[in-house]
Design a protein around this motif. Structure first.
Motif, PDB file in Angstrom:
ATOM      1  N   MET A   1      53.826  41.612  66.324  1.00  0.00           N
ATOM      2  CA  MET A   1      54.525  41.585  65.035  1.00  0.00           C
ATOM      3  C   MET A   1      54.622  40.168  64.492  1.00  0.00           C
ATOM      4  SD  MET A   1      57.684  44.138  65.906  1.00  0.00           S
ATOM      5  CE  MET A   1      57.413  45.849  66.370  1.00  0.00           C
ATOM      6  N   THR A   2      54.873  39.225  65.371  1.00  0.00           N
ATOM      7  CA  THR A   2      55.012  37.830  64.966  1.00  0.00           C
ATOM      8  C   THR A   2      53.713  37.288  64.388  1.00  0.00           C
ATOM      9  OG1 THR A   2      56.719  37.446  66.641  1.00  0.00           O
ATOM     10  CG2 THR A   2      55.585  35.509  65.770  1.00  0.00           C
ATOM     11  N   VAL A   3      52.620  37.532  65.081  1.00  0.00           N
ATOM     12  CA  VAL A   3      51.323  37.026  64.625  1.00  0.00           C
ATOM     13  C   VAL A   3      50.904  37.693  63.320  1.00  0.00           C
ATOM     14  CG1 VAL A   3      48.873  36.784  65.197  1.00  0.00           C
ATOM     15  CG2 VAL A   3      50.595  36.494  66.982  1.00  0.00           C
ATOM     16  N   VAL A   4      50.967  39.032  63.285  1.00  0.00           N
ATOM     17  CA  VAL A   4      50.534  39.769  62.100  1.00  0.00           C
ATOM     18  C   VAL A   4      51.442  39.454  60.908  1.00  0.00           C
ATOM     19  CG1 VAL A   4      50.214  42.070  61.101  1.00  0.00           C
ATOM     20  CG2 VAL A   4      49.490  41.613  63.453  1.00  0.00           C
ATOM     21  N   GLY A   5      52.749  39.417  61.146  1.00  0.00           N
ATOM     22  CA  GLY A   5      53.688  39.129  60.064  1.00  0.00           C
ATOM     23  C   GLY A   5      53.493  37.737  59.490  1.00  0.00           C
ATOM     24  N   LEU A   6      53.232  36.770  60.366  1.00  0.00           N
ATOM     25  CA  LEU A   6      53.016  35.403  59.899  1.00  0.00           C
ATOM     26  C   LEU A   6      51.770  35.307  59.027  1.00  0.00           C
ATOM     27  CD1 LEU A   6      53.654  32.375  59.942  1.00  0.00           C
ATOM     28  CD2 LEU A   6      52.382  32.204  62.089  1.00  0.00           C
ATOM     29  N   ILE A   7      50.686  35.928  59.456  1.00  0.00           N
ATOM     30  CA  ILE A   7      49.435  35.864  58.692  1.00  0.00           C
ATOM     31  C   ILE A   7      49.564  36.616  57.366  1.00  0.00           C
ATOM     32  CG2 ILE A   7      47.003  36.542  58.686  1.00  0.00           C
ATOM     33  CD1 ILE A   7      46.999  36.069  61.724  1.00  0.00           C
ATOM     34  N   LEU A   8      50.077  37.852  57.426  1.00  0.00           N
ATOM     35  CA  LEU A   8      50.232  38.632  56.197  1.00  0.00           C
ATOM     36  C   LEU A   8      51.201  37.957  55.230  1.00  0.00           C
ATOM     37  CD1 LEU A   8      50.414  42.333  57.481  1.00  0.00           C
ATOM     38  CD2 LEU A   8      48.497  41.189  56.368  1.00  0.00           C
ATOM     39  N   GLY A   9      52.298  37.444  55.762  1.00  0.00           N
ATOM     40  CA  GLY A   9      53.285  36.788  54.909  1.00  0.00           C
ATOM     41  C   GLY A   9      52.740  35.548  54.243  1.00  0.00           C
ATOM     42  N   SER A  10      51.949  34.781  54.976  1.00  0.00           N
ATOM     43  CA  SER A  10      51.371  33.555  54.420  1.00  0.00           C
ATOM     44  C   SER A  10      50.421  33.869  53.271  1.00  0.00           C
ATOM     45  CB  SER A  10      50.626  32.785  55.520  1.00  0.00           C
ATOM     46  OG  SER A  10      51.515  32.395  56.545  1.00  0.00           O
ATOM     47  N   VAL A  11      49.647  34.939  53.408  1.00  0.00           N
ATOM     48  CA  VAL A  11      48.696  35.319  52.360  1.00  0.00           C
ATOM     49  C   VAL A  11      49.412  35.961  51.174  1.00  0.00           C
ATOM     50  CG1 VAL A  11      46.738  36.803  51.817  1.00  0.00           C
ATOM     51  CG2 VAL A  11      46.796  35.578  53.996  1.00  0.00           C
ATOM     52  N   ALA A  12      50.436  36.783  51.460  1.00  0.00           N
ATOM     53  CA  ALA A  12      51.080  37.562  50.401  1.00  0.00           C
ATOM     54  C   ALA A  12      52.123  36.782  49.613  1.00  0.00           C
ATOM     55  CB  ALA A  12      51.736  38.804  51.013  1.00  0.00           C
ATOM     56  N   THR A  13      52.744  35.782  50.215  1.00  0.00           N
ATOM     57  CA  THR A  13      53.865  35.083  49.582  1.00  0.00           C
ATOM     58  C   THR A  13      53.560  34.575  48.169  1.00  0.00           C
ATOM     59  OG1 THR A  13      54.984  34.473  51.627  1.00  0.00           O
ATOM     60  CG2 THR A  13      55.351  33.032  49.746  1.00  0.00           C
ATOM     61  N   PRO A  14      52.457  33.872  47.944  1.00  0.00           N
ATOM     62  CA  PRO A  14      52.199  33.390  46.573  1.00  0.00           C
ATOM     63  C   PRO A  14      52.117  34.509  45.549  1.00  0.00           C
ATOM     64  CG  PRO A  14      50.750  32.303  48.158  1.00  0.00           C
ATOM     65  CD  PRO A  14      51.416  33.438  48.879  1.00  0.00           C
ATOM     66  N   PHE A  15      51.512  35.635  45.931  1.00  0.00           N
ATOM     67  CA  PHE A  15      51.349  36.738  44.989  1.00  0.00           C
ATOM     68  C   PHE A  15      52.684  37.420  44.686  1.00  0.00           C
ATOM     69  CE2 PHE A  15      47.159  36.430  47.130  1.00  0.00           C
ATOM     70  CZ  PHE A  15      46.385  36.134  46.017  1.00  0.00           C
ATOM     71  N   TYR A  16      53.500  37.625  45.726  1.00  0.00           N
ATOM     72  CA  TYR A  16      54.827  38.206  45.502  1.00  0.00           C
ATOM     73  C   TYR A  16      55.659  37.282  44.617  1.00  0.00           C
ATOM     74  CZ  TYR A  16      54.711  42.143  48.824  1.00  0.00           C
ATOM     75  OH  TYR A  16      54.445  43.337  49.455  1.00  0.00           O
ATOM     76  N   ALA A  17      55.638  35.997  44.928  1.00  0.00           N
ATOM     77  CA  ALA A  17      56.436  35.035  44.159  1.00  0.00           C
ATOM     78  C   ALA A  17      56.004  35.024  42.698  1.00  0.00           C
ATOM     79  CB  ALA A  17      56.309  33.646  44.768  1.00  0.00           C
ATOM     80  N   LYS A  18      54.706  35.025  42.472  1.00  0.00           N
ATOM     81  CA  LYS A  18      54.177  35.010  41.105  1.00  0.00           C
ATOM     82  C   LYS A  18      54.505  36.310  40.377  1.00  0.00           C
ATOM     83  CE  LYS A  18      51.564  33.218  37.792  1.00  0.00           C
ATOM     84  NZ  LYS A  18      51.947  31.959  37.097  1.00  0.00           N
ATOM     85  N   GLY A  19      54.317  37.449  41.069  1.00  0.00           N
ATOM     86  CA  GLY A  19      54.536  38.736  40.422  1.00  0.00           C
ATOM     87  C   GLY A  19      55.996  39.017  40.110  1.00  0.00           C
ATOM     88  N   LEU A  20      56.909  38.619  41.020  1.00  0.00           N
ATOM     89  CA  LEU A  20      58.318  38.950  40.845  1.00  0.00           C
ATOM     90  C   LEU A  20      59.110  37.882  40.100  1.00  0.00           C
ATOM     91  CD1 LEU A  20      59.072  40.519  44.351  1.00  0.00           C
ATOM     92  CD2 LEU A  20      58.700  41.719  42.199  1.00  0.00           C
ATOM     93  N   MET A  21      58.722  36.611  40.281  1.00  0.00           N
ATOM     94  CA  MET A  21      59.520  35.527  39.701  1.00  0.00           C
ATOM     95  C   MET A  21      58.746  34.675  38.702  1.00  0.00           C
ATOM     96  SD  MET A  21      62.535  35.863  41.040  1.00  0.00           S
ATOM     97  CE  MET A  21      63.229  34.332  40.412  1.00  0.00           C
ATOM     98  N   GLY A  22      57.475  34.994  38.487  1.00  0.00           N
ATOM     99  CA  GLY A  22      56.637  34.157  37.631  1.00  0.00           C
ATOM    100  C   GLY A  22      57.076  34.117  36.181  1.00  0.00           C
ATOM    101  N   ALA A  23      57.855  35.109  35.758  1.00  0.00           N
ATOM    102  CA  ALA A  23      58.288  35.147  34.361  1.00  0.00           C
ATOM    103  C   ALA A  23      59.409  34.147  34.081  1.00  0.00           C
ATOM    104  CB  ALA A  23      58.756  36.551  33.991  1.00  0.00           C
ATOM    105  N   VAL A  24      60.162  33.759  35.102  1.00  0.00           N
ATOM    106  CA  VAL A  24      61.303  32.859  34.890  1.00  0.00           C
ATOM    107  C   VAL A  24      61.147  31.507  35.598  1.00  0.00           C
ATOM    108  CG1 VAL A  24      62.972  34.677  34.442  1.00  0.00           C
ATOM    109  CG2 VAL A  24      62.524  33.999  36.801  1.00  0.00           C
ATOM    110  N   VAL A  25      60.249  31.434  36.566  1.00  0.00           N
ATOM    111  CA  VAL A  25      60.003  30.176  37.283  1.00  0.00           C
ATOM    112  C   VAL A  25      58.504  29.928  37.317  1.00  0.00           C
ATOM    113  CG1 VAL A  25      60.230  28.920  39.462  1.00  0.00           C
ATOM    114  CG2 VAL A  25      62.035  30.503  38.750  1.00  0.00           C
TER     115      VAL A  25
END
Length: 309
Positions: free
Chosen positions: A111-135
């Motif tokens: 879980m640690t390895v998979v979560g770290l890799i998936l989270g690292s790849v997904a974080t920019p897209f989630y941040a842009k999609g959810l908060m990109g309109a205000v930040v």
């Protein structure tokens, strides 16, 4: 945290920004040395692995986003910090706490390895999609920093571990060296938190309640996460897998979230985003420790092997 506030109150903290990258490397690299990437290739627990990542990426980030909109509608940078804290699941402590609670450590490692890799790849897209309109989300900068603070240390850590084992032997590595690396990672975490607090010291001193205001939404976020994962664990998994599921979904890699905040955004924005991430350490560590104490009540005692008469 207190030392950072005191130092930032009496001196100009701006030069401390130069320490972020070296402190970040000190924070991340040692934890990567002990990361057992090869464990991902072992099978036998596909169901709990899939459910864990579904919780991590289909539920928790949106819960955190909703909490951010509810509590920090007029503070988008703080809301972004809460979202970042939710987007990087698992840390070395996922494995440790699972072990303390006598859960399935092998599943927790994966879980640690998979979560770290998936989270690292997904974080920019989630941040842009959810908060990109205000930040303004600097996608390129975030990806660049993730490569520098996640994947480069991961490769270096894997190389270091391989060289040490081949040079000194697996027994000596596990007995004498393995347990020393987390201490260096902790020093890096303390350093980054110190700098984050120093950079925002004057704002904190002028409005000390700002830190206390972060604790309520953080407590709700962690309590909701613990409750959801506990219910799913009890309903669908055995004791060992259920414990791994809980710690694989509740524990967040706050160190890397803190590093992304401090390195991918400007000094003022980064330090404001980092404040709530730093405060999350308080809730996360205490909650994880208390959960261990109640594990047997929640999931029952460790099954004892049957003895032949």
């Amino acid at each position: 945290m207190i030392a950072g506030i005191l130092v930032g109150a009496v001196i100009n903290p701006a030069p401390l920004k130069a320490l972020i990258i070296p402190l970040t490397f000190l924070m991340v690299y040692p934890m990567m040395v002990n990361l057992q990437i090869q464990e991902v290739l072992s099978g036998g627990d596909t169901k709990v692995q899939v459910v864990t990542q579904l919780i991590n990426f289909a539920i928790v980030p949106f819960f955190a986003f909703g909490m951010g909109q509810l509590f920090f509608a007029d503070q988008p940078l703080v809301a972004l910090g809460l979202l970042l804290a939710s987007l990087l699941p698992t840390s070395g402590m996922t494995i440790s706490w699972t072990g303390f609670a006598k859960g399935n450590v092998s599943a927790a490692i994966k879980m640690t390895v998979v979560g770290l890799i998936l989270g690292s790849v997904a974080t920019p897209f989630y941040a842009k999609g959810l908060m990109g309109a205000v930040v303004e989300i600097p996608l390129t900068d975030i990806f660049r920093q993730i490569i520098i603070i996640v994947f480069l240390p991961m490769l270096l850590g894997l190389a270091t571990r391989t060289v040490l084992i081949r040079t000194l032997g697996a027994d000596k590595y596990h007995k004498n060296l393995k347990h020393k690396f987390p201490a260096f990672s902790t020093l890096g975490v303390l350093g980054v938190v110190f700098v984050a607090m120093a950079l925002k010291a004057k704002d904190i001193i002028s409005n000390p309640m700002i830190l206390l205001s972060f604790l309520v939404p953080l407590a709700i976020l962690y309590a909701g996460n613990f409750l959801l994962s506990t219910i799913i664990g009890k309903l669908f998994f055995n004791r060992g897998d259920a414990i791994a599921l809980v710690y694989g979904t509740v524990m967040r890699n706050l160190s890397i979230a803190l590093a992304i905040a401090m390195t991918s955004f400007g000094r003022e924005q980064g330090s404001e985003i980092a404040l709530i991430i730093a405060m999350a350490y308080i809730i996360q560590v205490q909650a994880a420790a208390w959960y261990v104490r109640f594990t047997d009540r929640i999931f029952g005692p460790i099954p004892q092997p049957l003895t032949q008469p």
